[in-house]
Design a protein around this motif. Structure first.
Motif, PDB file in Angstrom:
ATOM      1  N   ILE A 140      11.110  38.301  58.091  1.00  0.00           N
ATOM      2  CA  ILE A 140      12.146  39.224  57.606  1.00  0.00           C
ATOM      3  C   ILE A 140      12.070  39.226  56.086  1.00  0.00           C
ATOM      4  CG2 ILE A 140      14.616  39.761  57.591  1.00  0.00           C
ATOM      5  CD1 ILE A 140      14.861  38.434  60.283  1.00  0.00           C
ATOM      6  N   GLY A 159       7.768  40.937  51.412  1.00  0.00           N
ATOM      7  CA  GLY A 159       7.380  41.087  50.003  1.00  0.00           C
ATOM      8  C   GLY A 159       6.159  40.234  49.723  1.00  0.00           C
ATOM      9  N   ILE A 201       5.855  36.896  49.183  1.00  0.00           N
ATOM     10  CA  ILE A 201       5.708  35.630  49.907  1.00  0.00           C
ATOM     11  C   ILE A 201       5.616  35.883  51.420  1.00  0.00           C
ATOM     12  CG2 ILE A 201       6.787  33.388  50.391  1.00  0.00           C
ATOM     13  CD1 ILE A 201       5.750  33.586  47.518  1.00  0.00           C
ATOM     14  N   GLY A 202       6.542  36.726  51.942  1.00  0.00           N
ATOM     15  CA  GLY A 202       6.486  37.042  53.384  1.00  0.00           C
ATOM     16  C   GLY A 202       5.150  37.674  53.739  1.00  0.00           C
ATOM     17  N   ARG A 255      14.177  45.669  54.693  1.00  0.00           N
ATOM     18  CA  ARG A 255      15.220  46.704  54.538  1.00  0.00           C
ATOM     19  C   ARG A 255      14.614  47.976  53.971  1.00  0.00           C
ATOM     20  NH1 ARG A 255      18.543  45.087  49.081  1.00  0.00           N
ATOM     21  NH2 ARG A 255      16.641  45.023  47.909  1.00  0.00           N
ATOM     22  N   HIS A 256      13.452  47.866  53.355  1.00  0.00           N
ATOM     23  CA  HIS A 256      12.719  49.062  52.948  1.00  0.00           C
ATOM     24  C   HIS A 256      11.574  49.262  53.921  1.00  0.00           C
ATOM     25  CE1 HIS A 256      14.293  48.041  48.749  1.00  0.00           C
ATOM     26  NE2 HIS A 256      14.952  49.118  49.185  1.00  0.00           N
ATOM     27  N   ALA A 312      12.179  35.658  54.445  1.00  0.00           N
ATOM     28  CA  ALA A 312      11.443  35.745  53.173  1.00  0.00           C
ATOM     29  C   ALA A 312      12.085  36.787  52.264  1.00  0.00           C
ATOM     30  CB  ALA A 312       9.978  36.074  53.437  1.00  0.00           C
ATOM     31  N   VAL A 339      21.388  38.344  56.140  1.00  0.00           N
ATOM     32  CA  VAL A 339      20.376  38.401  57.202  1.00  0.00           C
ATOM     33  C   VAL A 339      20.753  37.445  58.341  1.00  0.00           C
ATOM     34  CG1 VAL A 339      17.943  38.030  57.748  1.00  0.00           C
ATOM     35  CG2 VAL A 339      18.565  39.116  55.589  1.00  0.00           C
ATOM     36  N   SER A 373      13.697  29.805  47.311  1.00  0.00           N
ATOM     37  CA  SER A 373      13.466  28.862  46.222  1.00  0.00           C
ATOM     38  C   SER A 373      14.605  27.867  46.038  1.00  0.00           C
ATOM     39  CB  SER A 373      13.273  29.626  44.914  1.00  0.00           C
ATOM     40  OG  SER A 373      12.244  30.558  45.061  1.00  0.00           O
ATOM     41  N   ASP A 378      10.051  38.228  38.646  1.00  0.00           N
ATOM     42  CA  ASP A 378      11.036  39.207  39.113  1.00  0.00           C
ATOM     43  C   ASP A 378      12.460  38.861  38.642  1.00  0.00           C
ATOM     44  OD1 ASP A 378      12.538  40.999  40.456  1.00  0.00           O
ATOM     45  OD2 ASP A 378      12.068  40.266  42.467  1.00  0.00           O
ATOM     46  N   MET A 384      15.089  38.208  41.458  1.00  0.00           N
ATOM     47  CA  MET A 384      14.897  36.931  42.135  1.00  0.00           C
ATOM     48  C   MET A 384      15.462  35.792  41.285  1.00  0.00           C
ATOM     49  SD  MET A 384      11.391  35.310  43.543  1.00  0.00           S
ATOM     50  CE  MET A 384      10.845  34.036  42.465  1.00  0.00           C
TER      51      MET A 384
END
Ligand code: NAD
Length: 739
Positions: A12, A15, A17-18, A39-40, A73, A82, A101, A232, A235
């Motif tokens: 889920i 990006g 890392i996922g 979600r995108h 992720a 989530v 993180s 980022d 993040m």
């Protein structure tokens, strides 16, 4: 009992890392089916087109129901939302993990959403990343040789933890475990603070018009330091919120560190500035070796030494300075009042450990630079508690001597060492120090790690059944602090470098000998006054060259500026008795240790009988005598002393074994060694030898029938970095070779 399988994995948040985890698992065929939800939706579509995933999920509830493993992720702040979305659909046998993180924040969210921690929940954090976002940046090798920290909770099923660990290991990661709250503190210091600083530095400079040029002409240092400010922003905003308290604590500590440096710069306080910079440099080097996953020694590559027989030794040679004296100069210099300058410091792995330890205890030490070291002494009461455990590598001298010093400090210390040294028992030192009231916890064998607690030491009468310079030095250092008198009694003389060093710093102590008993007495009334120290050449290495020059026909060698402490040179009269040709020219201004030039020429030796009394003080040098005896005319008989320490016995046995393997005829009957002239064959020695035995085998190789290869010599070369160059300079044909 629950069992966990991993056929279908759902990510889920697809990006960087996922996406990288999905790509790594898919490319290595670790799981059968990798699905992703974001979600995108366009991220998942892109993931499909790039071949990163097998399925782009539109119906999250049904994907959750079917999944064997779910990996969260998404940014850390999005985790709670989530969790709420998936909670109603999660099966009890589904593994739930994440890559966030920060961990404490997530654990709190899981408790809130699930009421209790599901047994399949195992939080995780890969210590790998990039300053990029989105599935477009996915990299199947991102986790190769990187660490992943898992932070299982008491409620986590160990089988679930194992399965999550297996997934990470199968994409090349090294898996560690840690408590989630500890994780957040550690990461606040090692990752979050550096990112916050990089963002803040670039932001501060970018605001100031006159600083624009900095960006235009940015040098490597600025670019390296600020690289992570390109990460980022969202993040990092999330991480700062999720790990707020730990990050604030680190910022405060850092701010006071900068304030200290600022005032040192403002006041032109060189000592404080150099202290900060040199401590940081050493710490950085230490971290680099840890980060590289290597041992502390820079010499991780296996190295062999190959020596060709027959080359005569000649000329005038200067050899490296004395190891034992170098350690002591640092220790006593650090405890003295004022600035001590050392010339000729021996820059081996061990003596550098002693410097590192004192830097960690707040002593400012400049150098070593080509043998020069400057120590800003802090006085006997000036050491500060180190920030963490003291690591002393493979240096037994640092360990023995510092233990005596640390037991007398007003702070607690933990001391740990390299695996190679951790087998060593220091029982004799520990027992002596405990007699004085020292509080030391050790392992069962009396070895490190040590946990040392403060105590009030009391002077005592201590008898050492085996005279050992290291044990004696350790007790003498404790004696500098103990109430009343500390009196050491031994049955024979041994090296007295510590006593000489203390005296040259103006510290009173008395030594006497009566009826074969040697007595050294010290009390805590004195002070140490800084001085200048010139460390002479190392006698043990000189002895190797003396023995080799004696053996190889046509040799004529002069060794300059060698320390000839009378307790180190006791082998020389025995060699002379065998017919060796050795002349000492003492320097006039000898300072605290006698220094001489030593001239040695080839001689045909004759076998001798040596009594236990003859060899009582040269047991550590016997390997040289044994080798020389094999090339003498006639047999040599050595009566060994009745009482040998475990270390001395091990040294003799190791020499006997390696010489026999080389073809030597020698018998060890009880305490009698009989050596008959023999030809040594050369070839290969693959056991790792104690340094002095390796030195003796270098001597033996100069007369062997063929070249000798001493394998696994990396540790020897780390301890004696200039060894090969110096032996070559003397004429020995010796080469380093790696496999
Ligand atoms: P990223 O921005 O590349 O990816 C995050 C993805 O999550 C995006 O595609 C986004 O659309 C999606 N997302 C956001 N909210 C969502 C929601 N509510 N539901 C579904 N999808 C959602 O970020 P990243 O660098 O891959 O970071 C992801 C996680 O990994 C973070 O928790 C971060 O702390 C952690 N992490 C990042 C790094 C790094 O260097 N980037 C390193 C280690 C760990």
């Amino acid at each position: 009992m629950l069992t966990y399988t991993t056929h279908r994995l759902l990510i889920i948040g697809l990006g960087l890392i996922g996406g990288s985890f999905a790509k790594a698992l898919k490319s290595r065929k670790v799981v059968q089916h990798v699905a992703a939800y974001d979600r995108h939706p366009q991220e998942c579509d892109l993931g499909m087109r790039l071949g990163v995933i097998d399925e782009a999920v539109e119906d999250l509830p049904s994907a959750v129901q079917q999944a064997d493993v779910i990996v969260l992720a998404v940014p850390v702040k999005a985790m709670e939302a989530v969790l709420k979305d998936i909670q109603p659909f999660l099966r009890p046998t589904t593994l739930l993990t994440d890559v966030g993180s920060t961990k404490g924040h997530l654990v709190q969210a899981v408790r809130q959403v699930f009421q209790q921690i599901p047994s399949g929940f195992v939080p995780g954090h890969p210590i790998a990343g990039a300053e990029k976002s989105g599935v477009i940046a996915a990299d199947a090798d991102l986790f190769e040789r990187h660490k992943v920290i898992l932070t299982p909770l008491p409620e986590s099923d160990p089988k679930a933890t194992l399965e999550v660990a297996r997934l990470w290991q199968s994409v090349g990661a090294e898996v560690l475990q840690m408590d989630p709250y500890r994780h957040d503190q550690v990461l606040a210091a090692t990752s979050h603070l550096p990112h916050v600083l990089a963002f803040s530095l670039v932001d501060t400079l970018a605001h100031e018009e006159e600083n624009r040029d900095i960006f235009r002409y940015a040098a490597g240092g600025f670019r390296d330091f600020t690289r992570i400010a390109a990460s980022d922003p969202v993040m990092w905003h999330d991480i700062c919120q999720a790990n707020r308290d730990a990050i604030l604590k680190q910022i405060d500590q850092f701010t006071s560190g900068v304030a200290r440096l600022r005032s040192a710069i403002a006041a032109g306080d060189s000592q404080a500035m150099l202290g900060i910079f040199s401590r940081a440099k050493v710490a950085r080097e230490h971290f680099s070796t840890l980060l590289a996953g290597s041992a502390y020694s820079a010499n991780t590559q296996d190295i062999d030494l190959r020596i060709e027989p027959g080359s005569p030794l000649s000329g005038q040679v200067t050899i490296h300075s004395d190891r034992s004296i170098s350690h002591r100069a640092i220790i006593i210099g650090a405890l003295s009042e004022g600035v001590t300058d050392i010339e000729g410091f021996f820059e081996g792995e061990d003596s550098l450990m002693t410097i590192k330890a004192f830097r960690e205890m707040g002593v400012v030490i400049e150098g070593p630079h080509q043998g020069s070291v400057r120590i800003y002494g802090v006085g006997l009461q000036g050491l500060q508690p180190p920030k963490g455990p003291l690591y002393l590598g493979k240096s037994e001298t640092s360990l023995q001597l510092l233990t005596g010093l640390l037991v007398a400090q007003s702070f607690s210390t933990e001391v740990f060492v390299d695996e190679a040294l951790s087998q060593q028992s220091l029982l004799s030192t520990l027992m002596s120090l405990r007699t004085m009231g020292a509080k030391i916890d050790s392992n069962e064998q009396g070895g490190p790690p040590f946990r040392i607690s403060p105590s009030i030491l009391k002077g005592a009468e201590i008898e050492l059944p085996h005279a050992s310079a290291q044990v004696k030095s350790s007790v003498l250092l404790a004696g500098l602090y103990a109430q009343g008198q500390t009196c050491l009694k031994t049955n024979r003389f041994c090296r007295d470098h510590t006593e000489r060093m203390l005296k040259s710093f103006g510290y009173p102590l008395s030594e006497s000998e009566e009826a074969g008993e040697v007595k050294t007495t010290i009390n805590s009334a004195g002070t140490l006054t800084a001085t200048k120290i010139r460390v002479p050449g190392d006698f043990s290495t000189a002895l190797m060259m003396i023995a080799a020059a004696t053996l190889v026909p046509q040799s004529s060698l002069t060794l300059t500026d060698i320390g000839v402490n009378p307790h180190r040179t006791k082998l020389l009269p025995l060699l002379s008795r065998m017919g060796a040709n050795i002349q000492l020219t003492l320097h006039k201004d000898t300072g605290f240790e006698p220094v001489a030039d030593i001239r040695v020429t080839y001689a045909q030796l004759k076998g001798q009988v040596f009594t236990a009394e003859d060899v009582a003080c040269v047991v550590y040098e016997l390997p040289f005598l044994m080798v020389l005896a094999l090339f003498a005319e006639g047999q040599t008989l050595i009566h060994l002393p009745e009482t040998l320490s475990a270390k001395e016995s091990a040294l003799i046995l190791s020499t006997v074994a390696v010489l026999r393997e080389q073809g030597a005829q020698l018998e060890l009957n009880g305490s009698q060694l009989v050596l008959t002239p023999s030809a040594l064959k050369g070839g290969e020695i693959s056991d790792v030898l104690p340094p002095i035995v390796a030195f003796a085998m270098i001597v033996a190789s100069t007369r062997a029938q063929q070249a000798l290869r001493i394998k696994h010599s990396a540790a020897l070369l780390a301890a004696y970095p200039a060894l090969v160059e110096q032996l070559r300079h003397a004429g020995i044909s010796i080469h380093k070779e790696s496999d």
